[in-house]
Design a protein around this motif. Structure first.
Motif, PDB file in Angstrom:
ATOM      1  N   ALA A 116       9.113 -11.590  13.333  1.00 16.38           N
ATOM      2  CA  ALA A 116       8.160 -10.467  13.314  1.00 16.38           C
ATOM      3  C   ALA A 116       7.768 -10.125  11.882  1.00 16.38           C
ATOM      4  O   ALA A 116       6.593  -9.835  11.592  1.00 16.38           O
ATOM      5  N   PHE A 117       8.736 -10.182  10.977  1.00 17.55           N
ATOM      6  CA  PHE A 117       8.453  -9.883   9.571  1.00 17.55           C
ATOM      7  C   PHE A 117       7.610 -10.989   8.946  1.00 17.55           C
ATOM      8  O   PHE A 117       6.657 -10.713   8.197  1.00 17.55           O
ATOM      9  N   LEU A 118       7.933 -12.255   9.256  1.00 17.01           N
ATOM     10  CA  LEU A 118       7.144 -13.382   8.746  1.00 17.01           C
ATOM     11  C   LEU A 118       5.697 -13.298   9.226  1.00 17.01           C
ATOM     12  O   LEU A 118       4.750 -13.598   8.483  1.00 17.01           O
ATOM     13  N   LYS A 119       5.522 -12.884  10.468  1.00 16.21           N
ATOM     14  CA  LYS A 119       4.173 -12.715  11.024  1.00 16.21           C
ATOM     15  C   LYS A 119       3.403 -11.632  10.276  1.00 16.21           C
ATOM     16  O   LYS A 119       2.215 -11.787   9.967  1.00 16.21           O
ATOM     17  N   GLU A 120       4.102 -10.554   9.961  1.00 13.35           N
ATOM     18  CA  GLU A 120       3.477  -9.465   9.199  1.00 13.35           C
ATOM     19  C   GLU A 120       3.135  -9.934   7.791  1.00 13.35           C
ATOM     20  O   GLU A 120       2.085  -9.583   7.242  1.00 13.35           O
ATOM     21  N   MET A 121       4.007 -10.728   7.191  1.00 16.04           N
ATOM     22  CA  MET A 121       3.746 -11.285   5.859  1.00 16.04           C
ATOM     23  C   MET A 121       2.481 -12.128   5.860  1.00 16.04           C
ATOM     24  O   MET A 121       1.652 -12.046   4.948  1.00 16.04           O
ATOM     25  N   LYS A 122       2.315 -12.933   6.909  1.00 22.10           N
ATOM     26  CA  LYS A 122       1.140 -13.809   6.992  1.00 22.10           C
ATOM     27  C   LYS A 122      -0.148 -13.005   7.127  1.00 22.10           C
ATOM     28  O   LYS A 122      -1.166 -13.332   6.513  1.00 22.10           O
ATOM     29  N   LYS A 168      -0.471 -12.751   0.319  1.00 26.51           N
ATOM     30  CA  LYS A 168       0.493 -12.814  -0.781  1.00 26.51           C
ATOM     31  C   LYS A 168       0.530 -11.511  -1.575  1.00 26.51           C
ATOM     32  O   LYS A 168      -0.422 -10.740  -1.595  1.00 26.51           O
ATOM     33  N   ASN A 169       1.682 -11.314  -2.252  1.00 31.61           N
ATOM     34  CA  ASN A 169       1.870 -10.204  -3.194  1.00 31.61           C
ATOM     35  C   ASN A 169       1.832  -8.818  -2.544  1.00 31.61           C
ATOM     36  O   ASN A 169       1.552  -7.822  -3.212  1.00 31.61           O
ATOM     37  N   ASP A 170       2.091  -8.732  -1.245  1.00 34.31           N
ATOM     38  CA  ASP A 170       2.155  -7.421  -0.615  1.00 34.31           C
ATOM     39  C   ASP A 170       3.481  -6.762  -1.017  1.00 34.31           C
ATOM     40  O   ASP A 170       4.534  -7.398  -0.939  1.00 34.31           O
ATOM     41  N   PRO A 171       3.464  -5.489  -1.474  1.00 36.19           N
ATOM     42  CA  PRO A 171       4.697  -4.848  -1.942  1.00 36.19           C
ATOM     43  C   PRO A 171       5.726  -4.595  -0.842  1.00 36.19           C
ATOM     44  O   PRO A 171       6.912  -4.470  -1.124  1.00 36.19           O
ATOM     45  N   CYS A 172       5.262  -4.517   0.405  1.00 36.64           N
ATOM     46  CA  CYS A 172       6.178  -4.228   1.514  1.00 36.64           C
ATOM     47  C   CYS A 172       6.632  -5.484   2.231  1.00 36.64           C
ATOM     48  O   CYS A 172       7.816  -5.627   2.580  1.00 36.64           O
ATOM     49  N   PHE A 173       5.685  -6.400   2.476  1.00 34.67           N
ATOM     50  CA  PHE A 173       5.993  -7.562   3.301  1.00 34.67           C
ATOM     51  C   PHE A 173       5.959  -8.834   2.453  1.00 34.67           C
ATOM     52  O   PHE A 173       4.920  -9.463   2.269  1.00 34.67           O
ATOM     53  N   ASN A 174       7.137  -9.151   1.923  1.00 35.23           N
ATOM     54  CA  ASN A 174       7.309 -10.365   1.130  1.00 35.23           C
ATOM     55  C   ASN A 174       8.727 -10.867   1.375  1.00 35.23           C
ATOM     56  O   ASN A 174       9.546 -10.193   2.002  1.00 35.23           O
ATOM     57  N   LYS A 175       9.011 -12.053   0.867  1.00 35.71           N
ATOM     58  CA  LYS A 175      10.273 -12.695   1.209  1.00 35.71           C
ATOM     59  C   LYS A 175      11.499 -11.927   0.690  1.00 35.71           C
ATOM     60  O   LYS A 175      12.525 -11.840   1.373  1.00 35.71           O
ATOM     61  N   GLY A 199      16.497  -2.890  -5.489  1.00 37.62           N
ATOM     62  CA  GLY A 199      15.355  -2.017  -5.207  1.00 37.62           C
ATOM     63  C   GLY A 199      14.590  -2.377  -3.953  1.00 37.62           C
ATOM     64  O   GLY A 199      13.467  -1.897  -3.761  1.00 37.62           O
ATOM     65  N   ARG A 200      15.185  -3.201  -3.088  1.00 35.36           N
ATOM     66  CA  ARG A 200      14.480  -3.643  -1.888  1.00 35.36           C
ATOM     67  C   ARG A 200      15.310  -3.360  -0.637  1.00 35.36           C
ATOM     68  O   ARG A 200      16.404  -2.863  -0.708  1.00 35.36           O
ATOM     69  N   GLY A 201      14.754  -3.716   0.513  1.00 39.24           N
ATOM     70  CA  GLY A 201      15.413  -3.433   1.780  1.00 39.24           C
ATOM     71  C   GLY A 201      14.939  -2.107   2.330  1.00 39.24           C
ATOM     72  O   GLY A 201      13.807  -1.693   2.106  1.00 39.24           O
ATOM     73  N   ILE A 202      15.830  -1.401   3.042  1.00 37.92           N
ATOM     74  CA  ILE A 202      15.459  -0.130   3.663  1.00 37.92           C
ATOM     75  C   ILE A 202      16.465   0.978   3.342  1.00 37.92           C
ATOM     76  O   ILE A 202      16.097   2.143   3.212  1.00 37.92           O
ATOM     77  N   GLY A 229       8.989   6.961  -0.398  1.00 33.74           N
ATOM     78  CA  GLY A 229       7.611   6.725  -0.823  1.00 33.74           C
ATOM     79  C   GLY A 229       6.893   5.893   0.218  1.00 33.74           C
ATOM     80  O   GLY A 229       7.415   5.647   1.309  1.00 33.74           O
ATOM     81  N   GLN A 230       5.708   5.421  -0.134  1.00 35.58           N
ATOM     82  CA  GLN A 230       4.896   4.707   0.839  1.00 35.58           C
ATOM     83  C   GLN A 230       5.538   3.397   1.290  1.00 35.58           C
ATOM     84  O   GLN A 230       5.457   3.028   2.468  1.00 35.58           O
ATOM     85  N   THR A 231       6.180   2.672   0.360  1.00 38.47           N
ATOM     86  CA  THR A 231       6.840   1.417   0.741  1.00 38.47           C
ATOM     87  C   THR A 231       7.932   1.673   1.771  1.00 38.47           C
ATOM     88  O   THR A 231       8.016   0.994   2.802  1.00 38.47           O
ATOM     89  N   TRP A 232       8.765   2.677   1.503  1.00 39.65           N
ATOM     90  CA  TRP A 232       9.835   3.006   2.448  1.00 39.65           C
ATOM     91  C   TRP A 232       9.260   3.436   3.798  1.00 39.65           C
ATOM     92  O   TRP A 232       9.746   3.014   4.853  1.00 39.65           O
ATOM     93  N   LYS A 233       8.224   4.267   3.786  1.00 42.64           N
ATOM     94  CA  LYS A 233       7.632   4.748   5.039  1.00 42.64           C
ATOM     95  C   LYS A 233       7.086   3.587   5.860  1.00 42.64           C
ATOM     96  O   LYS A 233       7.264   3.525   7.079  1.00 42.64           O
ATOM     97  N   THR A 234       6.412   2.645   5.182  1.00 44.46           N
ATOM     98  CA  THR A 234       5.849   1.483   5.882  1.00 44.46           C
ATOM     99  C   THR A 234       6.952   0.618   6.486  1.00 44.46           C
ATOM    100  O   THR A 234       6.868   0.200   7.647  1.00 44.46           O
ATOM    101  N   LEU A 235       7.993   0.354   5.704  1.00 44.53           N
ATOM    102  CA  LEU A 235       9.090  -0.491   6.184  1.00 44.53           C
ATOM    103  C   LEU A 235       9.888   0.199   7.290  1.00 44.53           C
ATOM    104  O   LEU A 235      10.328  -0.440   8.241  1.00 44.53           O
ATOM    105  N   ARG A 236      10.073   1.505   7.171  1.00 49.45           N
ATOM    106  CA  ARG A 236      10.792   2.270   8.196  1.00 49.45           C
ATOM    107  C   ARG A 236      10.019   2.236   9.513  1.00 49.45           C
ATOM    108  O   ARG A 236      10.595   2.010  10.586  1.00 49.45           O
ATOM    109  N   LYS A 237       8.708   2.465   9.452  1.00 49.37           N
ATOM    110  CA  LYS A 237       7.867   2.444  10.652  1.00 49.37           C
ATOM    111  C   LYS A 237       7.901   1.074  11.310  1.00 49.37           C
ATOM    112  O   LYS A 237       8.029   0.951  12.536  1.00 49.37           O
TER     113      LYS A 237
END
Length: 496
Positions: free
Chosen positions: A272-278, A282-289, A113-116, A122-130
């Motif tokens: 870039a993703f690690l920077k966004e995670m920081k 924690k617990n962000d639905p889009c930016f996590n490990k 259920g993760r990745g792109i 939905g909103q998670t996909w839109k955020t990750l796609r952008k």
């Protein structure tokens, strides 16, 4: 009055027959005003009747069922879109309604259920796609910097193709192509002898190559119930081990990045993703490990598989149609000479090469049914009602082989995309990367790679038949999970 044993048996038989009829009615019942199409068998649907190319079978059903049809696959009914206008209406004009991703046992197993690629709309996909589009552009996709990476890799790939090792042609191509996406995602290229890199490519080849496990996975996607039955159960066991190894390698790479992370020095997509995670906490639905792990896996798979497969088909084409190879070689000689470096700026001066690539992408459609879509809400298409959560397959193959769009579509003829003055004519009906909101994220990169690698190879090498190893036909491929691959073959590369 007492009933006889015969009467009891007759009664039991009648009840059983009614129950069977009721069960069949329940299994085969379709929603009101649903598109017509074949049912198949209980539990597995139409899957046992599919031949080598599912998309070609569906296209042939268009005569009976129309441009919008249904087909029972496994225990669900898919809706198949069999022409360009219908696909455009659904994926572009009604893109919000048709941009979901269906839940599938195998895809869930891999992506969780993760990745792109297979995440639902939905909103998670839109955020990750952008984020993906912005970050890939930031690391040069579609720009000169990325072009230089492809140019730098080309002579290394050419050297690999002429080596005498026993690796398959497809694997050699994947090694070179994969290093481009590795530069973006991981921040470095691998040596072709790197054990970790070879293992990644080996696993990827087992999913998408010409082998029995890949073919069985295609049927498991269509009818998940067969995974419990030998030989599919054995294939699933091997696949689970491959998936675990695949994920673990990427997990190790991400951990290495974490240990060296400097938010003031963003080296690649992982940083870039690690920077966004920081920044998100924690617990962000889009930016996590876990999202990062599967996003990188998606980019690696997509950035390696399609381009290497396209080049594989191109080389098989050269073996069958040496005149195509020589026409490209002539354009290269006129435009670049022996030592000029191919780049995207040369496209306008090489119309036949561009026409060849477009015809190759049409004639050897790599993802014939696209990546499956799903309706996010009830929709109407060609007068039919498509309920929410229905799996939708845009049959790109049927577009590419539509005689109303392409004269004699089964014939491989690059000249169809040249005008009277010999100039290249781009076709909006050649859609190998799909259309709509979920078109392929890496389209620009893939087109750049195919043009530069192909011209680089033809500039230095000539594909020649191996007299000891006959090549398979050019017009018959191998359909597996989602892709239509060239059969395994071998040729000789002579230096020009």
């Amino acid at each position: 009055m007492n009933m006889s044993w015969t009467d009891c048996c007759d009664c039991t038989t009648a009840i059983f027959c009614v129950a069977v009829i009721a069960l069949c009615w329940y299994i085969f019942k379709r929603p009101e005003n649903f598109p017509p199409g074949p049912h198949g068998l209980p539990l597995v649907g139409y899957a046992p009747f599919i031949k080598n190319n599912m998309a070609d079978d569906f296209m042939k059903m268009k005569k009976k069922y129309g441009s919008v049809m249904s087909v029972q696959m496994g225990r669900e009914d898919w809706v198949v879109l069999n022409d360009y206008d219908t696909i455009n209406e659904a994926l572009v004009k009604q893109g919000e309604k048709f941009s979901g991703r269906p839940s599938n046992f195998l895809f869930e197993l891999v992506a969780q259920g993760r990745g792109i690629a297979v995440v639902d709309y939905g909103q998670t996909w839109k955020t990750l796609r952008k984020f993906g589009l912005k970050t890939l552009r930031g690391f040069g996709v579609g720009k000169k910097g990325m072009e230089e990476n492809v140019i730098e890799e080309t002579p290394l790939l050419i050297e690999k193709l002429t080596s005498m090792d026993k690796q398959s042609l497809h694997l050699k191509l994947m090694l070179g192509i994969s290093n481009i996406i590795c530069r973006i995602t991981i921040g470095a290229r691998f040596e072709y002898t790197d054990k970790r890199f070879l293992r990644l490519i080996e696993i990827l080849g087992s999913f998408f190559g010409d082998n029995s496990d890949a073919k069985m996975l295609g049927l498991i996607v269509a009818a998940p119930m067969v995974r419990f039955v030998p030989p599919f159960s054995g294939s699933m066991k091997r696949v689970l081990k491959e998936i675990d190894d695949f994920i673990e390698i990427f997990r190790t790479i991400i951990e290495e990045h974490e240990s060296e992370f400097d938010e003031n020095d963003t080296r690649d997509f992982i940083d870039a993703f690690l920077k966004e995670m920081k920044s998100k906490g924690k617990n962000d639905p889009c930016f996590n490990k876990l999202q990062l792990l599967h996003y990188i896996r998606d980019l690696f798979e997509a950035g390696t598989g399609t381009t290497s497969s396209t080049l594989c088909w191109a080389i098989l084409c050269f073996a069958h149609y040496p005149e195509c190879q020589e026409k490209i070689a002539k354009e290269i000689e006129i435009t670049l000479g022996e030592d000029g470096i191919p780049s995207m700026k040369h496209q306008d001066e090489m119309p036949y090469t561009c026409a060849f690539i477009q015809e190759l992408m049409r004639h050897r459609t790599l993802v014939p049914l696209g990546v499956f879509h799903k309706t996010n809400e009830e929709a109407t298409l060609n007068g039919y009602t498509i309920p929410k959560n229905t799996t939708v397959c845009p049959n790109i193959w049927s577009v590419h082989f539509d005689p109303n769009l392409f004269e004699n579509p089964r014939v491989f003829r690059p000249e169809r995309f040249l005008d009277r003055d010999g100039k290249f004519v781009k076709s909006n009906h050649v859609i190998p990367f799909s259309i709509g909101p979920r078109y392929c994220l890496g389209e620009q990169l893939a087109r750049m790679e195919v043009f530069i690698f192909l011209t680089g190879i033809v500039q230095k090498l000539r594909v020649v038949l191996n007299p000891d190893k006959p090549v398979p036909p050019f017009d018959v491929g191998v359909f597996n999970i989602l892709s239509y691959e060239a059969p395994n073959f071998d040729v000789i590369f002579e230096k020009r």
